[in-house]
Design a protein around this motif. Structure first.
Motif, PDB file in Angstrom:
ATOM      1  N   LEU A 201       0.834  -1.201   0.000  1.00 21.11           N
ATOM      2  CA  LEU A 201       0.000   0.000   0.000  1.00 21.11           C
ATOM      3  C   LEU A 201       0.876   1.260   0.000  1.00 21.11           C
ATOM      4  CD1 LEU A 201      -2.788   1.278   0.080  1.00 21.11           C
ATOM      5  CD2 LEU A 201      -2.763   1.023   2.554  1.00 21.11           C
ATOM      6  N   THR A 202       1.931   1.253   0.787  1.00 20.22           N
ATOM      7  CA  THR A 202       2.838   2.401   0.827  1.00 20.22           C
ATOM      8  C   THR A 202       3.512   2.612  -0.521  1.00 20.22           C
ATOM      9  OG1 THR A 202       3.232   2.010   3.188  1.00 20.22           O
ATOM     10  CG2 THR A 202       4.809   3.416   2.040  1.00 20.22           C
ATOM     11  N   VAL A 203       3.993   1.531  -1.129  1.00 14.92           N
ATOM     12  CA  VAL A 203       4.608   1.638  -2.457  1.00 14.92           C
ATOM     13  C   VAL A 203       3.571   2.128  -3.466  1.00 14.92           C
ATOM     14  CG1 VAL A 203       5.641   0.302  -4.358  1.00 14.92           C
ATOM     15  CG2 VAL A 203       6.405  -0.068  -1.997  1.00 14.92           C
ATOM     16  N   GLY A 204       2.361   1.608  -3.362  1.00 13.53           N
ATOM     17  CA  GLY A 204       1.290   2.050  -4.247  1.00 13.53           C
ATOM     18  C   GLY A 204       0.966   3.523  -4.068  1.00 13.53           C
ATOM     19  N   LEU A 205       0.920   3.991  -2.825  1.00 11.61           N
ATOM     20  CA  LEU A 205       0.656   5.408  -2.566  1.00 11.61           C
ATOM     21  C   LEU A 205       1.779   6.294  -3.089  1.00 11.61           C
ATOM     22  CD1 LEU A 205      -0.770   5.214   1.070  1.00 11.61           C
ATOM     23  CD2 LEU A 205      -2.033   5.772  -1.008  1.00 11.61           C
ATOM     24  N   TYR A 206       2.996   5.773  -3.044  1.00  8.16           N
ATOM     25  CA  TYR A 206       4.142   6.540  -3.545  1.00  8.16           C
ATOM     26  C   TYR A 206       4.103   6.648  -5.068  1.00  8.16           C
ATOM     27  CZ  TYR A 206       8.953   8.080  -4.192  1.00  8.16           C
ATOM     28  OH  TYR A 206      10.071   8.792  -4.543  1.00  8.16           O
ATOM     29  N   ASN A 207       3.808   5.524  -5.726  1.00 10.41           N
ATOM     30  CA  ASN A 207       3.852   5.492  -7.194  1.00 10.41           C
ATOM     31  C   ASN A 207       2.529   5.846  -7.866  1.00 10.41           C
ATOM     32  OD1 ASN A 207       6.640   4.617  -7.591  1.00 10.41           O
ATOM     33  ND2 ASN A 207       5.982   2.750  -6.584  1.00 10.41           N
ATOM     34  N   TYR A 208       1.415   5.573  -7.218  1.00 12.03           N
ATOM     35  CA  TYR A 208       0.093   5.805  -7.807  1.00 12.03           C
ATOM     36  C   TYR A 208      -0.833   6.499  -6.805  1.00 12.03           C
ATOM     37  CZ  TYR A 208       2.090   2.099 -10.664  1.00 12.03           C
ATOM     38  OH  TYR A 208       2.929   1.349 -11.434  1.00 12.03           O
ATOM     39  N   PRO A 209      -0.516   7.711  -6.401  1.00 15.11           N
ATOM     40  CA  PRO A 209      -1.322   8.369  -5.355  1.00 15.11           C
ATOM     41  C   PRO A 209      -2.785   8.574  -5.752  1.00 15.11           C
ATOM     42  CG  PRO A 209       0.237   9.916  -6.350  1.00 15.11           C
ATOM     43  CD  PRO A 209       0.570   8.558  -6.889  1.00 15.11           C
ATOM     44  N   TRP A 210      -3.079   8.673  -7.015  1.00 11.98           N
ATOM     45  CA  TRP A 210      -4.463   8.864  -7.451  1.00 11.98           C
ATOM     46  C   TRP A 210      -5.305   7.603  -7.275  1.00 11.98           C
ATOM     47  CZ3 TRP A 210      -0.176   8.695 -10.525  1.00 11.98           C
ATOM     48  CH2 TRP A 210      -0.087   7.639 -11.419  1.00 11.98           C
ATOM     49  N   ARG A 211      -4.702   6.483  -6.980  1.00 10.38           N
ATOM     50  CA  ARG A 211      -5.421   5.223  -6.737  1.00 10.38           C
ATOM     51  C   ARG A 211      -5.516   4.904  -5.244  1.00 10.38           C
ATOM     52  NH1 ARG A 211      -7.684   4.890 -11.387  1.00 10.38           N
ATOM     53  NH2 ARG A 211      -6.427   4.162 -13.116  1.00 10.38           N
ATOM     54  N   SER A 212      -5.250   5.875  -4.396  1.00 15.55           N
ATOM     55  CA  SER A 212      -5.184   5.605  -2.957  1.00 15.55           C
ATOM     56  C   SER A 212      -6.492   5.061  -2.393  1.00 15.55           C
ATOM     57  CB  SER A 212      -4.769   6.861  -2.195  1.00 15.55           C
ATOM     58  OG  SER A 212      -5.746   7.872  -2.327  1.00 15.55           O
ATOM     59  N   GLU A 213      -7.610   5.619  -2.798  1.00 18.46           N
ATOM     60  CA  GLU A 213      -8.885   5.188  -2.222  1.00 18.46           C
ATOM     61  C   GLU A 213      -9.205   3.739  -2.577  1.00 18.46           C
ATOM     62  OE1 GLU A 213     -13.541   6.453  -2.260  1.00 18.46           O
ATOM     63  OE2 GLU A 213     -12.026   8.045  -2.313  1.00 18.46           O
ATOM     64  N   VAL A 214      -9.062   3.371  -3.836  1.00 15.86           N
ATOM     65  CA  VAL A 214      -9.388   1.998  -4.236  1.00 15.86           C
ATOM     66  C   VAL A 214      -8.412   1.003  -3.610  1.00 15.86           C
ATOM     67  CG1 VAL A 214      -8.099   1.883  -6.432  1.00 15.86           C
ATOM     68  CG2 VAL A 214     -10.207   0.582  -6.157  1.00 15.86           C
ATOM     69  N   MET A 215      -7.138   1.396  -3.462  1.00 18.98           N
ATOM     70  CA  MET A 215      -6.164   0.498  -2.828  1.00 18.98           C
ATOM     71  C   MET A 215      -6.495   0.303  -1.354  1.00 18.98           C
ATOM     72  SD  MET A 215      -2.413   1.381  -4.418  1.00 18.98           S
ATOM     73  CE  MET A 215      -2.490   3.141  -4.154  1.00 18.98           C
ATOM     74  N   HIS A 216      -6.734   1.400  -0.637  1.00 14.69           N
ATOM     75  CA  HIS A 216      -6.935   1.329   0.804  1.00 14.69           C
ATOM     76  C   HIS A 216      -8.316   0.806   1.182  1.00 14.69           C
ATOM     77  CE1 HIS A 216      -7.572   2.820   4.950  1.00 14.69           C
ATOM     78  NE2 HIS A 216      -6.316   2.446   5.079  1.00 14.69           N
ATOM     79  N   GLU A 217      -9.334   1.154   0.429  1.00 14.76           N
ATOM     80  CA  GLU A 217     -10.707   0.810   0.792  1.00 14.76           C
ATOM     81  C   GLU A 217     -11.217  -0.487   0.176  1.00 14.76           C
ATOM     82  OE1 GLU A 217     -12.302   2.605   3.072  1.00 14.76           O
ATOM     83  OE2 GLU A 217     -10.608   3.987   3.175  1.00 14.76           O
ATOM     84  N   VAL A 218     -10.603  -0.948  -0.920  1.00 16.96           N
ATOM     85  CA  VAL A 218     -11.146  -2.114  -1.617  1.00 16.96           C
ATOM     86  C   VAL A 218     -10.137  -3.251  -1.732  1.00 16.96           C
ATOM     87  CG1 VAL A 218     -12.185  -2.946  -3.775  1.00 16.96           C
ATOM     88  CG2 VAL A 218     -12.733  -0.655  -2.947  1.00 16.96           C
ATOM     89  N   ILE A 219      -9.053  -3.022  -2.433  1.00 17.98           N
ATOM     90  CA  ILE A 219      -8.128  -4.105  -2.785  1.00 17.98           C
ATOM     91  C   ILE A 219      -7.487  -4.744  -1.559  1.00 17.98           C
ATOM     92  CG2 ILE A 219      -5.987  -4.669  -3.995  1.00 17.98           C
ATOM     93  CD1 ILE A 219      -6.804  -2.485  -6.058  1.00 17.98           C
ATOM     94  N   PHE A 220      -6.869  -3.946  -0.706  1.00 23.54           N
ATOM     95  CA  PHE A 220      -6.133  -4.514   0.417  1.00 23.54           C
ATOM     96  C   PHE A 220      -7.030  -5.067   1.524  1.00 23.54           C
ATOM     97  CE2 PHE A 220      -2.866  -2.039  -1.770  1.00 23.54           C
ATOM     98  CZ  PHE A 220      -1.976  -3.075  -2.006  1.00 23.54           C
ATOM     99  N   PRO A 221      -8.171  -4.444   1.848  1.00 25.51           N
ATOM    100  CA  PRO A 221      -9.079  -5.114   2.796  1.00 25.51           C
ATOM    101  C   PRO A 221      -9.617  -6.431   2.237  1.00 25.51           C
ATOM    102  CG  PRO A 221      -9.599  -2.788   2.690  1.00 25.51           C
ATOM    103  CD  PRO A 221      -8.599  -3.055   1.598  1.00 25.51           C
ATOM    104  N   LEU A 222      -9.911  -6.447   0.940  1.00 23.71           N
ATOM    105  CA  LEU A 222     -10.385  -7.681   0.314  1.00 23.71           C
ATOM    106  C   LEU A 222      -9.328  -8.781   0.429  1.00 23.71           C
ATOM    107  CD1 LEU A 222     -12.620  -9.081  -1.304  1.00 23.71           C
ATOM    108  CD2 LEU A 222     -11.511  -8.220  -3.374  1.00 23.71           C
ATOM    109  N   ALA A 223      -8.080  -8.422   0.254  1.00 22.30           N
ATOM    110  CA  ALA A 223      -6.995  -9.410   0.344  1.00 22.30           C
ATOM    111  C   ALA A 223      -6.883  -9.988   1.754  1.00 22.30           C
ATOM    112  CB  ALA A 223      -5.675  -8.779  -0.085  1.00 22.30           C
ATOM    113  N   ILE A 224      -6.857  -9.137   2.771  1.00 22.74           N
ATOM    114  CA  ILE A 224      -6.650  -9.631   4.135  1.00 22.74           C
ATOM    115  C   ILE A 224      -7.879 -10.376   4.645  1.00 22.74           C
ATOM    116  CG2 ILE A 224      -7.306  -7.515   5.386  1.00 22.74           C
ATOM    117  CD1 ILE A 224      -4.287  -9.492   6.405  1.00 22.74           C
ATOM    118  N   TYR A 225      -9.076  -9.824   4.434  1.00 26.46           N
ATOM    119  CA  TYR A 225     -10.286 -10.504   4.905  1.00 26.46           C
ATOM    120  C   TYR A 225     -10.604 -11.725   4.061  1.00 26.46           C
ATOM    121  CZ  TYR A 225     -11.031  -6.662   8.111  1.00 26.46           C
ATOM    122  OH  TYR A 225     -10.873  -5.754   9.128  1.00 26.46           O
ATOM    123  N   GLY A 226     -10.279 -11.666   2.786  1.00 24.65           N
ATOM    124  CA  GLY A 226     -10.461 -12.840   1.928  1.00 24.65           C
ATOM    125  C   GLY A 226      -9.586 -14.000   2.374  1.00 24.65           C
ATOM    126  N   MET A 227      -8.345 -13.697   2.739  1.00 24.20           N
ATOM    127  CA  MET A 227      -7.454 -14.756   3.216  1.00 24.20           C
ATOM    128  C   MET A 227      -7.958 -15.344   4.534  1.00 24.20           C
ATOM    129  SD  MET A 227      -3.555 -14.743   4.452  1.00 24.20           S
ATOM    130  CE  MET A 227      -4.119 -14.053   5.975  1.00 24.20           C
TER     131      MET A 227
END
Length: 158
Positions: free
Chosen positions: A111-137
């Motif tokens: 998420l930190t690397v993503g925020l550094y390289n793609y700051p305009w995608r911060s909301e979808v990364m933090h609110e969707v992709i990464f919670p889905l990954a951890i809760y999905g696992m």
């Protein structure tokens, strides 16, 4: 209740904001530095969190909810409620908790690397992709536990 007690006890600790969040912050810093990102994790002066800087750019904050402990507690509660023998239950909880902790740490780093390289995608990364990954696992671990080990499953299949 135990976790709330831990958080209350941590308020006067030398580890800010609490030991587990501090540990996750330091490990995040080490991993990012190892990947070549000049990273600093510093205590936030106005709130109970750690600020993440990469190349002197403030990217994110690590709060108590980022340390993965609440997810691990939820995982343990589920496994215990569908328990098997003490040994199997304990070993599954131990292995699952380590896996959840590691995946959560990787999640913060990515998420930190993503925020550094793609700051305009911060909301979808933090609110969707990464919670889905951890809760999905965690969900997959629960399903694996129930299907292969829990006493309730064994009694139904007999």
């Amino acid at each position: 209740m135990g976790y709330k007690f831990y958080l209350d006890f941590s308020e006067n600790s030398k580890y800010y904001p609490d030991y587990m969040t501090h540990l996750v912050g330091k490990q995040t810093e080490s991993i990012l530095t190892g990947f070549g990102y000049r990273t600093n994790i510093v205590p936030h002066t106005e709130e109970s969190s750690l600020m993440v800087f990469v190349n002197q750019k403030y990217l994110a904050r690590i709060i108590e909810g980022c340390n993965g402990m609440s997810v691990i507690i939820l995982f343990i509660a589920f496994v215990v409620s569908f328990r098997d023998t003490f040994k199997r239950t304990f070993l599954f909880i131990l292995a699952g908790s380590v896996l959840i902790y590691a995946v959560n740490l990787i999640r913060i780093v990515l998420l930190t690397v993503g925020l550094y390289n793609y700051p305009w995608r911060s909301e979808v990364m933090h609110e969707v992709i990464f919670p889905l990954a951890i809760y999905g696992m965690v969900f997959l671990l629960w399903m694996f536990w129930v299907r292969h080990f829990s006493i309730q499953t064994k009694s139904v299949n007999v």
